[in-house]
Structures are given as structure tokens and as C-alpha cells.
Design a protein around this motif. Structure first.
Motif, PDB file in Angstrom:
ATOM      1  N   ASN A  98       0.826  -1.206   0.000  1.00 39.78           N
ATOM      2  CA  ASN A  98       0.000   0.000   0.000  1.00 39.78           C
ATOM      3  C   ASN A  98       0.866   1.265   0.000  1.00 39.78           C
ATOM      4  O   ASN A  98       1.902   1.299   0.660  1.00 39.78           O
ATOM      5  CB  ASN A  98      -0.902  -0.033   1.242  1.00 39.78           C
ATOM      6  N   PRO A  99       0.430   2.295  -0.735  1.00 47.03           N
ATOM      7  CA  PRO A  99       1.169   3.564  -0.693  1.00 47.03           C
ATOM      8  C   PRO A  99       1.206   4.125   0.733  1.00 47.03           C
ATOM      9  O   PRO A  99       0.233   3.998   1.472  1.00 47.03           O
ATOM     10  CB  PRO A  99       0.357   4.480  -1.608  1.00 47.03           C
ATOM     11  N   THR A 100       2.310   4.764   1.064  1.00 49.13           N
ATOM     12  CA  THR A 100       2.436   5.409   2.375  1.00 49.13           C
ATOM     13  C   THR A 100       1.784   6.791   2.311  1.00 49.13           C
ATOM     14  O   THR A 100       1.556   7.334   1.222  1.00 49.13           O
ATOM     15  CB  THR A 100       3.914   5.593   2.760  1.00 49.13           C
ATOM     16  N   ALA A 101       1.523   7.352   3.471  1.00 44.74           N
ATOM     17  CA  ALA A 101       0.951   8.699   3.537  1.00 44.74           C
ATOM     18  C   ALA A 101       1.883   9.697   2.840  1.00 44.74           C
ATOM     19  O   ALA A 101       1.421  10.591   2.126  1.00 44.74           O
ATOM     20  CB  ALA A 101       0.705   9.099   4.987  1.00 44.74           C
ATOM     21  N   ALA A 102       3.199   9.533   3.017  1.00 47.31           N
ATOM     22  CA  ALA A 102       4.167  10.446   2.394  1.00 47.31           C
ATOM     23  C   ALA A 102       4.127  10.325   0.866  1.00 47.31           C
ATOM     24  O   ALA A 102       4.161  11.330   0.155  1.00 47.31           O
ATOM     25  CB  ALA A 102       5.570  10.165   2.912  1.00 47.31           C
ATOM     26  N   GLU A 103       4.058   9.089   0.367  1.00 51.62           N
ATOM     27  CA  GLU A 103       3.958   8.893  -1.088  1.00 51.62           C
ATOM     28  C   GLU A 103       2.683   9.544  -1.617  1.00 51.62           C
ATOM     29  O   GLU A 103       2.702  10.251  -2.625  1.00 51.62           O
ATOM     30  CB  GLU A 103       3.917   7.395  -1.432  1.00 51.62           C
ATOM     31  N   LEU A 104       1.585   9.310  -0.926  1.00 52.40           N
ATOM     32  CA  LEU A 104       0.302   9.864  -1.360  1.00 52.40           C
ATOM     33  C   LEU A 104       0.328  11.385  -1.378  1.00 52.40           C
ATOM     34  O   LEU A 104      -0.195  12.006  -2.307  1.00 52.40           O
ATOM     35  CB  LEU A 104      -0.825   9.344  -0.465  1.00 52.40           C
ATOM     36  N   ALA A 105       0.946  11.990  -0.379  1.00 53.28           N
ATOM     37  CA  ALA A 105       1.042  13.453  -0.329  1.00 53.28           C
ATOM     38  C   ALA A 105       1.831  13.965  -1.539  1.00 53.28           C
ATOM     39  O   ALA A 105       1.424  14.930  -2.206  1.00 53.28           O
ATOM     40  CB  ALA A 105       1.697  13.891   0.976  1.00 53.28           C
ATOM     41  N   THR A 106       2.945  13.321  -1.845  1.00 53.50           N
ATOM     42  CA  THR A 106       3.774  13.706  -2.990  1.00 53.50           C
ATOM     43  C   THR A 106       3.000  13.539  -4.291  1.00 53.50           C
ATOM     44  O   THR A 106       2.995  14.423  -5.153  1.00 53.50           O
ATOM     45  CB  THR A 106       5.058  12.842  -3.034  1.00 53.50           C
ATOM     46  N   TRP A 107       2.322  12.399  -4.433  1.00 53.49           N
ATOM     47  CA  TRP A 107       1.602  12.117  -5.672  1.00 53.49           C
ATOM     48  C   TRP A 107       0.414  13.062  -5.842  1.00 53.49           C
ATOM     49  O   TRP A 107       0.125  13.489  -6.949  1.00 53.49           O
ATOM     50  CB  TRP A 107       1.134  10.664  -5.700  1.00 53.49           C
ATOM     51  N   HIS A 108      -0.252  13.361  -4.747  1.00 56.01           N
ATOM     52  CA  HIS A 108      -1.384  14.286  -4.811  1.00 56.01           C
ATOM     53  C   HIS A 108      -0.911  15.639  -5.337  1.00 56.01           C
ATOM     54  O   HIS A 108      -1.495  16.224  -6.236  1.00 56.01           O
ATOM     55  CB  HIS A 108      -2.032  14.417  -3.426  1.00 56.01           C
ATOM     56  N   GLU A 109       0.187  16.125  -4.770  1.00 56.72           N
ATOM     57  CA  GLU A 109       0.738  17.414  -5.186  1.00 56.72           C
ATOM     58  C   GLU A 109       1.137  17.373  -6.661  1.00 56.72           C
ATOM     59  O   GLU A 109       0.834  18.282  -7.432  1.00 56.72           O
ATOM     60  CB  GLU A 109       1.957  17.740  -4.312  1.00 56.72           C
ATOM     61  N   ARG A 110       1.791  16.284  -7.069  1.00 54.50           N
ATOM     62  CA  ARG A 110       2.268  16.142  -8.447  1.00 54.50           C
ATOM     63  C   ARG A 110       1.100  16.025  -9.433  1.00 54.50           C
ATOM     64  O   ARG A 110       1.209  16.429 -10.583  1.00 54.50           O
ATOM     65  CB  ARG A 110       3.156  14.895  -8.542  1.00 54.50           C
ATOM     66  N   SER A 111      -0.014  15.467  -8.981  1.00 55.17           N
ATOM     67  CA  SER A 111      -1.143  15.215  -9.884  1.00 55.17           C
ATOM     68  C   SER A 111      -1.904  16.487 -10.242  1.00 55.17           C
ATOM     69  O   SER A 111      -2.495  16.579 -11.315  1.00 55.17           O
ATOM     70  CB  SER A 111      -2.123  14.227  -9.245  1.00 55.17           C
ATOM     71  N   GLY A 112      -1.926  17.454  -9.317  1.00 50.47           N
ATOM     72  CA  GLY A 112      -2.732  18.644  -9.521  1.00 50.47           C
ATOM     73  C   GLY A 112      -4.233  18.391  -9.402  1.00 50.47           C
ATOM     74  O   GLY A 112      -5.041  19.248  -9.737  1.00 50.47           O
ATOM     75  N   LEU A 113      -4.601  17.220  -8.923  1.00 51.61           N
ATOM     76  CA  LEU A 113      -6.013  16.833  -8.816  1.00 51.61           C
ATOM     77  C   LEU A 113      -6.554  17.100  -7.417  1.00 51.61           C
ATOM     78  O   LEU A 113      -5.797  17.137  -6.451  1.00 51.61           O
ATOM     79  CB  LEU A 113      -6.173  15.332  -9.108  1.00 51.61           C
ATOM     80  N   PRO A 114      -7.870  17.223  -7.298  1.00 50.61           N
ATOM     81  CA  PRO A 114      -8.457  17.303  -5.953  1.00 50.61           C
ATOM     82  C   PRO A 114      -8.186  15.983  -5.215  1.00 50.61           C
ATOM     83  O   PRO A 114      -8.192  14.915  -5.838  1.00 50.61           O
ATOM     84  CB  PRO A 114      -9.960  17.466  -6.214  1.00 50.61           C
ATOM     85  N   LEU A 115      -7.966  16.074  -3.933  1.00 46.96           N
ATOM     86  CA  LEU A 115      -7.634  14.890  -3.138  1.00 46.96           C
ATOM     87  C   LEU A 115      -8.722  13.819  -3.214  1.00 46.96           C
ATOM     88  O   LEU A 115      -8.441  12.626  -3.193  1.00 46.96           O
ATOM     89  CB  LEU A 115      -7.351  15.291  -1.685  1.00 46.96           C
ATOM     90  N   ARG A 116      -9.961  14.244  -3.349  1.00 46.46           N
ATOM     91  CA  ARG A 116     -11.070  13.270  -3.440  1.00 46.46           C
ATOM     92  C   ARG A 116     -10.886  12.288  -4.590  1.00 46.46           C
ATOM     93  O   ARG A 116     -11.381  11.167  -4.537  1.00 46.46           O
ATOM     94  CB  ARG A 116     -12.409  13.991  -3.634  1.00 46.46           C
ATOM     95  N   ARG A 117     -10.199  12.707  -5.652  1.00 45.68           N
ATOM     96  CA  ARG A 117      -9.988  11.821  -6.801  1.00 45.68           C
ATOM     97  C   ARG A 117      -9.145  10.602  -6.440  1.00 45.68           C
ATOM     98  O   ARG A 117      -9.132   9.614  -7.169  1.00 45.68           O
ATOM     99  CB  ARG A 117      -9.295  12.580  -7.941  1.00 45.68           C
ATOM    100  N   PHE A 118      -8.415  10.668  -5.321  1.00 47.80           N
ATOM    101  CA  PHE A 118      -7.568   9.544  -4.915  1.00 47.80           C
ATOM    102  C   PHE A 118      -8.347   8.459  -4.168  1.00 47.80           C
ATOM    103  O   PHE A 118      -7.818   7.403  -3.881  1.00 47.80           O
ATOM    104  CB  PHE A 118      -6.398  10.039  -4.059  1.00 47.80           C
TER     105      PHE A 118
END
Length: 120
Positions: free
Chosen positions: A38-58
């Protein structure tokens, strides 16, 4: 293009279609099981920022875990980003899939037009 990271749940039909698409287009990827690794919280934070998407999309809003835990109510109540990352990191079944992580982009879910723009 360098390898992308492909996070999937192997039994997911959308993930199977997305993987076939990557293979058909000759895109090399590192495969990662979204539940077993499973992705870690840190990975998810980085990916969310990189995606430019609303967090709900994750969030995998059609998943059983999402419904059982009434995650929508938490999000509607103003769950902080940090708490959302921690929640997503608890269970890979909460994370929208497939996820493709590149050096400067992140794709959430399989939308062929988006994938073509980012990967071809």
C-alpha cells in the motif's frame, strides 16, 4: 521515457485494461500491488501534489471499504489532507486505481485520453 510506477489491484478489471493498454503502447512500468504494498501517507502526499487533482480523486468511491467506513461523510466534514493521506495509507482498497506515477505527473484511474497525453 523512464519506467513509470503502475499501482494496481490485479483482480480489478479496469486495472487489467490499463495494463493491457500500457503493454500495447510499449510503455515500461514497475508493477506494484496496491493492497500488498500500500502507498504510504508520504507517497500519497507527494503524488497528490504532483497530480494537480483534488484529493477526493484519490479515493475509490465505488469500493466497499469507502462505503462501509462512510468516508464521504468524513471528506464532507472537512477531513484535513494529512488525515486523508493517513486514511488512504491504511488500506489499499480505499485508493482509486490504477495509479500511474511518472517523474512529473500522476494519473488516477484509467482515462485513455489522459493517459495518451501523458504517456505517448
Amino acid at each position: 521515457m523512464a519506467n513509470v510506477l503502475f499501482l494496481e489491484y490485479p483482480k480489478c478489471t479496469t486495472c487489467k485494461r490499463a495494463k493491457a493498454w500500457l503493454d500495447e503502447h510499449g510503455i515500461s512500468y514497475d508493477d506494484r500491488h496496491i493492497v500488498e504494498d500500500n502507498p504510504t501517507a508520504a507517497e500519497l502526499a507527494t503524488w497528490h501534489e504532483r497530480s494537480g487533482l483534488p484529493l477526493r480523486r484519490f479515493f475509490n468511491t465505488s469500493g466497499m471499504v469507502y462505503r462501509e467506513r462512510n468516508i464521504k461523510a468524513l471528506l464532507d466534514a472537512g477531513l484535513s489532507d494529512a488525515d486523508a493521506y493517513a486514511l488512504l495509507a491504511e488500506n489499499g482498497m480505499l485508493v482509486k486505481r490504477p495509479l500511474v506515477v511518472g517523474e512529473d505527473f500522476v494519473l488516477v484511474g484509467f482515462r485513455e485520453a489522459e493517459w495518451e497525453r501523458a504517456l505517448l
